[in-house]
Design a protein around this motif. Structure first.
Motif, PDB file in Angstrom:
ATOM      1  N   ARG A 549       0.833  -1.212   0.000  1.00 35.73           N
ATOM      2  CA  ARG A 549       0.000   0.000   0.000  1.00 35.73           C
ATOM      3  C   ARG A 549       0.866   1.261   0.000  1.00 35.73           C
ATOM      4  NH1 ARG A 549      -2.983  -3.167   3.844  1.00 35.73           N
ATOM      5  NH2 ARG A 549      -5.015  -3.799   3.013  1.00 35.73           N
ATOM      6  N   LEU A 550       1.972   1.233   0.777  1.00 37.90           N
ATOM      7  CA  LEU A 550       2.858   2.393   0.869  1.00 37.90           C
ATOM      8  C   LEU A 550       3.448   2.758  -0.479  1.00 37.90           C
ATOM      9  CD1 LEU A 550       4.766   4.432   2.335  1.00 37.90           C
ATOM     10  CD2 LEU A 550       6.288   2.493   2.809  1.00 37.90           C
ATOM     11  N   SER A 551       3.838   1.754  -1.256  1.00 39.57           N
ATOM     12  CA  SER A 551       4.606   2.016  -2.474  1.00 39.57           C
ATOM     13  C   SER A 551       3.765   2.020  -3.746  1.00 39.57           C
ATOM     14  CB  SER A 551       5.717   0.961  -2.604  1.00 39.57           C
ATOM     15  OG  SER A 551       5.163  -0.336  -2.582  1.00 39.57           O
ATOM     16  N   ARG A 552       2.466   1.806  -3.630  1.00 39.95           N
ATOM     17  CA  ARG A 552       1.629   1.735  -4.832  1.00 39.95           C
ATOM     18  C   ARG A 552       1.695   3.052  -5.615  1.00 39.95           C
ATOM     19  NH1 ARG A 552      -2.876   0.097  -2.637  1.00 39.95           N
ATOM     20  NH2 ARG A 552      -2.452  -2.123  -3.024  1.00 39.95           N
ATOM     21  N   GLY A 553       2.065   2.948  -6.900  1.00 41.03           N
ATOM     22  CA  GLY A 553       2.123   4.119  -7.768  1.00 41.03           C
ATOM     23  C   GLY A 553       3.350   4.982  -7.544  1.00 41.03           C
ATOM     24  N   LYS A 554       4.319   4.493  -6.760  1.00 43.58           N
ATOM     25  CA  LYS A 554       5.492   5.304  -6.442  1.00 43.58           C
ATOM     26  C   LYS A 554       6.761   4.616  -6.919  1.00 43.58           C
ATOM     27  CE  LYS A 554       3.127   7.391  -2.570  1.00 43.58           C
ATOM     28  NZ  LYS A 554       3.076   7.634  -1.124  1.00 43.58           N
ATOM     29  N   THR A 555       7.817   5.406  -7.010  1.00 41.86           N
ATOM     30  CA  THR A 555       9.125   4.839  -7.328  1.00 41.86           C
ATOM     31  C   THR A 555       9.645   4.145  -6.079  1.00 41.86           C
ATOM     32  OG1 THR A 555       9.530   6.672  -8.861  1.00 41.86           O
ATOM     33  CG2 THR A 555      11.436   5.353  -8.176  1.00 41.86           C
ATOM     34  N   LEU A 556      10.005   2.883  -6.206  1.00 40.30           N
ATOM     35  CA  LEU A 556      10.385   2.081  -5.046  1.00 40.30           C
ATOM     36  C   LEU A 556      11.796   1.536  -5.223  1.00 40.30           C
ATOM     37  CD1 LEU A 556       9.741   0.589  -2.372  1.00 40.30           C
ATOM     38  CD2 LEU A 556       8.759  -1.258  -3.752  1.00 40.30           C
ATOM     39  N   ILE A 557      12.621   1.773  -4.232  1.00 41.04           N
ATOM     40  CA  ILE A 557      13.962   1.173  -4.164  1.00 41.04           C
ATOM     41  C   ILE A 557      14.001   0.345  -2.886  1.00 41.04           C
ATOM     42  CG2 ILE A 557      16.439   1.611  -3.951  1.00 41.04           C
ATOM     43  CD1 ILE A 557      15.991   4.225  -5.463  1.00 41.04           C
ATOM     44  N   VAL A 558      14.257  -0.937  -3.020  1.00 37.57           N
ATOM     45  CA  VAL A 558      14.187  -1.818  -1.856  1.00 37.57           C
ATOM     46  C   VAL A 558      15.468  -2.629  -1.739  1.00 37.57           C
ATOM     47  CG1 VAL A 558      12.916  -3.509  -3.245  1.00 37.57           C
ATOM     48  CG2 VAL A 558      12.896  -3.704  -0.769  1.00 37.57           C
ATOM     49  N   VAL A 559      16.062  -2.572  -0.554  1.00 35.12           N
ATOM     50  CA  VAL A 559      17.206  -3.426  -0.234  1.00 35.12           C
ATOM     51  C   VAL A 559      16.641  -4.692   0.389  1.00 35.12           C
ATOM     52  CG1 VAL A 559      19.327  -3.651   1.119  1.00 35.12           C
ATOM     53  CG2 VAL A 559      18.708  -1.438   0.123  1.00 35.12           C
ATOM     54  N   ALA A 560      16.920  -5.833  -0.203  1.00 40.16           N
ATOM     55  CA  ALA A 560      16.272  -7.078   0.215  1.00 40.16           C
ATOM     56  C   ALA A 560      17.282  -8.076   0.739  1.00 40.16           C
ATOM     57  CB  ALA A 560      15.499  -7.679  -0.946  1.00 40.16           C
ATOM     58  N   HIS A 561      16.900  -8.756   1.807  1.00 37.95           N
ATOM     59  CA  HIS A 561      17.714  -9.871   2.297  1.00 37.95           C
ATOM     60  C   HIS A 561      17.046 -11.200   1.969  1.00 37.95           C
ATOM     61  CE1 HIS A 561      14.711  -9.601   5.445  1.00 37.95           C
ATOM     62  NE2 HIS A 561      15.167 -10.716   5.997  1.00 37.95           N
ATOM     63  N   ARG A 562      15.764 -11.175   1.617  1.00 34.74           N
ATOM     64  CA  ARG A 562      15.063 -12.379   1.160  1.00 34.74           C
ATOM     65  C   ARG A 562      14.756 -12.206  -0.317  1.00 34.74           C
ATOM     66  NH1 ARG A 562      11.394 -11.921   6.198  1.00 34.74           N
ATOM     67  NH2 ARG A 562      12.450 -13.215   7.742  1.00 34.74           N
ATOM     68  N   LEU A 563      15.440 -12.953  -1.153  1.00 34.74           N
ATOM     69  CA  LEU A 563      15.276 -12.775  -2.596  1.00 34.74           C
ATOM     70  C   LEU A 563      13.852 -13.040  -3.055  1.00 34.74           C
ATOM     71  CD1 LEU A 563      18.536 -14.324  -4.091  1.00 34.74           C
ATOM     72  CD2 LEU A 563      18.080 -11.996  -3.343  1.00 34.74           C
ATOM     73  N   SER A 564      13.125 -13.900  -2.336  1.00 31.14           N
ATOM     74  CA  SER A 564      11.769 -14.231  -2.761  1.00 31.14           C
ATOM     75  C   SER A 564      10.843 -13.035  -2.694  1.00 31.14           C
ATOM     76  CB  SER A 564      11.215 -15.364  -1.890  1.00 31.14           C
ATOM     77  OG  SER A 564      11.244 -14.998  -0.522  1.00 31.14           O
ATOM     78  N   THR A 565      11.216 -12.000  -1.950  1.00 24.00           N
ATOM     79  CA  THR A 565      10.343 -10.829  -1.821  1.00 24.00           C
ATOM     80  C   THR A 565      10.483  -9.862  -2.985  1.00 24.00           C
ATOM     81  OG1 THR A 565      11.988  -9.569  -0.545  1.00 24.00           O
ATOM     82  CG2 THR A 565      10.464 -10.974   0.699  1.00 24.00           C
ATOM     83  N   VAL A 566      11.479 -10.070  -3.866  1.00 23.23           N
ATOM     84  CA  VAL A 566      11.711  -9.094  -4.937  1.00 23.23           C
ATOM     85  C   VAL A 566      11.714  -9.732  -6.324  1.00 23.23           C
ATOM     86  CG1 VAL A 566      12.983  -7.517  -3.435  1.00 23.23           C
ATOM     87  CG2 VAL A 566      14.231  -9.308  -4.656  1.00 23.23           C
TER      88      VAL A 566
END
Length: 624
Positions: A549-566
């Motif tokens: 909900r936070l990132s809907r329609g926005k530019t998102l940069i995410v640092v991930a430690h669980r590859l399945s989430t990205v």
């Protein structure tokens, strides 16, 4: 929820936040411009906005000390009159009135002077503390992370508080206690130069004792302050780590760092006292003993007829009054010797290099993010080595890679918490270094893996995202982030205090409050720096839903430690040793990037991968 286009859209021209009078004590943005500023010059610069008030305080103090000499003048006049045989009681009564008026006027004027000087000083201390706080917000995050919190706390609290004596007392009282006695000495010289010199005979002895006492005083006091700072930092660390200390059966006595810091502070204080207090005692005994020289010489001069009795009496009485103010003035040199250390610690913070940013907002064309040839070093060690990345407006860029590869550094550079050493970080085509920090911060909502909550209500912690938000807007964001339910279950609901660093909430609850705070900010760019790293499995789905909900329609940069989430990200950048090893979508990277393929195999082979993969992937698809 409001939109950000009013404030962050193309060519926005909102003025910067006004820091008020604190700006008057801001250091220059040039890193070395004030590096060699002498302590007294800096002290005067800090006090400059209130110089008119201090001038009034000095004038009142001078008048007060001058009135304090009226009783001595009255005693001298009455004694001389008695010797000369004056029998007019009205004459003596008038001088008694002068003495009484002098005492009353001195008390009134000195009290007034102190009130005026303290009003100015407390205003200056407020400005200094606000300038320190504003300085931290303009500095790269590295200095704050590298500096023990006890040391920063000392600059804000203890050192700022210690400016009170130099500014409120030394400035007016030292001036008055020097000027008026010097005027009285001039009167003594006019009456009889021999008696005037005799009245000053103990001063060289007192100065000799004082000189011995003050040997290396600034260095000794600096060492004491440094020891207190280390002890304060150790105490803060001890309190912050009490859970670990208790778990491993440590105590205040056995925790070596704490115990050593306390012992070092105590030892320095005792050594400082041992080398200074004896000389202070001698000085305080010798200095006021002016009659040792005045009385014998005066008697001899009267006996040989070269000195009139009234003059002898007048000089004797005046000499008794000189040493009090002079002694008070000399005692202030103890505070003067501390100024270098006190102002030095404050100046150390104010002189730190800032992130150089202009004051005028720039035009931003959309909310795409680009890193071009970005290099960054920390503590002399290179962290990023020519990073080139880009993510379009409304797209998702995931940063993955081994621990320490530079992923979080990239996130912090986009969020303007660091400044690139080379290359450029661009938002909407504009280099972030060309825009004010306020504008850059408005454009980006940053959620870290360990978000800080203030010891305030949950409502106010969420409202940090936008201070002007209504209660209904806060609650709406809490509902959207999935934390409304547990907040309602707290003792006082939204009015429950989160505790120090949010200690009354669980890790997952703190993270969801942080997401709600970012939602309320409603920035067009969202940076998630391993935001789900500490979330328990039960909260994982709720957290991913909140992030979607936070990132809907926005530019998102995410640092991930669980590859399945990205796996559903528009781009996945594999960061290795400060460089972009590969960039593409999940399927492409599995075929073309051995490092990513190895990471994926390690991830799906972990014990909980089967449970995490399906819901997390779905959530990421929704984020995208």
């Amino acid at each position: 929820m409001r939109t950000v286009k009013e404030k962050t859209g193309p060519c926005a021209t909102d003025a910067r936040d006004d820091l008020g009078e604190a700006a008057s004590v801001r250091p220059s943005r040039a890193p070395n411009e004030k590096a060699s500023t002498p302590p007294f010059k800096r002290l005067f610069m800090l006090a400059a906005p209130r110089k008119g008030t201090y001038a009034a305080s000095i004038a009142l103090a001078v008048a007060g000390v001058a009135c304090g000499f009226l009783p001595y003048a009255a005693v001298a006049a009455m004694a001389a009159a008695l010797v000369e045989g004056v029998r007019d009681f009205g004459f003596y009564l008038a001088w008694c009135g002068v003495a009484a008026a002098g005492q009353v006027a001195k008390a009134f004027l000195m009290g007034w002077s102190t009130t005026v000087s303290h009003a100015a000083t407390f205003a200056v201390l407020s400005e200094v503390r606000r300038a320190l706080a504003a300085k931290l917000s303009r500095m790269p995050l590295g200095y704050v992370l590298d500096t023990p919190s006890g040391k920063l706390k000392a600059a804000f609290v203890e050192r700022a508080e210690q400016l009170e004596v130099p500014l409120a007392h030394v400035v007016p009282e030292l001036t008055a206690n020097l000027l008026v006695p010097l005027a009285i000495v001039a009167v003594e010289f006019a009456l009889d130069w021999r008696m005037a010199l005799a009245s000053l005979a103990t001063i060289p002895v007192g100065f000799l004792c004082y000189a011995v006492e003050m040997r290396d005083y600034a260095q000794k006091y600096g060492a004491v302050v440094a020891a207190k700072g280390r002890m304060g930092a150790a105490i803060v660390e001890y309190i912050g780590g009490i859970e670990v200390i208790k778990a491993f059966n440590q105590s205040a006595a056995s925790y070596a760092k704490f115990a050593d810091a306390v012992r070092a502070n105590s030892g320095l204080m005792m050594e400082w006292s041992r080398t200074t207090l004896p000389w202070t005692a001698i000085m305080m005994s010798v200095w006021p003993a002016v009659l040792i020289a005045v009385l014998p010489l005066g008697c001899l001069l009267v006996m040989d007829g070269s000195l009139a009795v009234p003059t002898f009496i007048t000089v004797t009485v005046l000499s008794l009054g000189i040493m009090g103010p002079l002694f008070a003035a000399i005692m202030f040199t103890d505070e003067i010797a501390k100024i270098a250390t006190i102002v030095g610690e404050i100046g150390e913070v104010l002189d730190q290099p800032e992130m150089e940013r202009p004051s005028e907002r720039v035009c931003v064309r959309g909310h795409a993010v680009e890193l071009a040839g970005v290099e960054f070093s920390y503590g002399g060690a290179p962290v990023l080595k020519g990073v080139d990345l880009a993510v379009g407006e409304g797209q998702t860029l995931a940063l993955v890679g081994p621990s320490g590869s530079g992923k979080s550094t990239i996130a912090k550079l986009v969020a303007s918490q660091w400044e690139a050493d080379a290359g450029a970080v661009r938002i909407g085509g504009a280099d972030v270094r060309t825009m004010p920090l306020e504008q850059a911060n408005d454009l980006v909502a940053y959620v870290a893996q360990d978000n800080y909550l203030f010891d305030d209500t949950v409502m106010n912690n969420i409202r940090m995202g936008r201070p002007g938000a209504s209660d209904d807007e806060v609650v709406a964001c809490a509902e959207a982030s999935g934390c409304h339910g547990f907040i309602e279950g707290l003792e006082r609901g939204y009015l429950t205090a989160a505790g120090g660093s949010g200690g009354r909430l669980s890790g997952g609850e703190r993270q969801r409050v942080a997401v709600a705070r970012a939602m309320l900010k409603d920035a067009p760019i969202v940076v998630l720096d391993e935001a789900t790293a500490y979330v328990d499995p039960e909260s994982e789905v709720a957290m991913q839903d909140a992030i979607a909900r936070l990132s809907r329609g926005k530019t998102l940069i995410v640092v991930a430690h669980r590859l399945s989430t990205v796996t559903g990200a528009d781009k996945i950048a594999v960061i290795d040793d400060g460089r972009v090893a590969a960039c593409g979508r999940h399927g492409e990277l599995l075929e073309t990037c051995p490092l990513y393929a190895d990471m994926w195999r390690a991830h799906i082979g972990s014990a909980d991968a089967a449970d995490d993969e399906a819901p997390a992937s779905a959530a990421c698809e929704e984020v995208r």
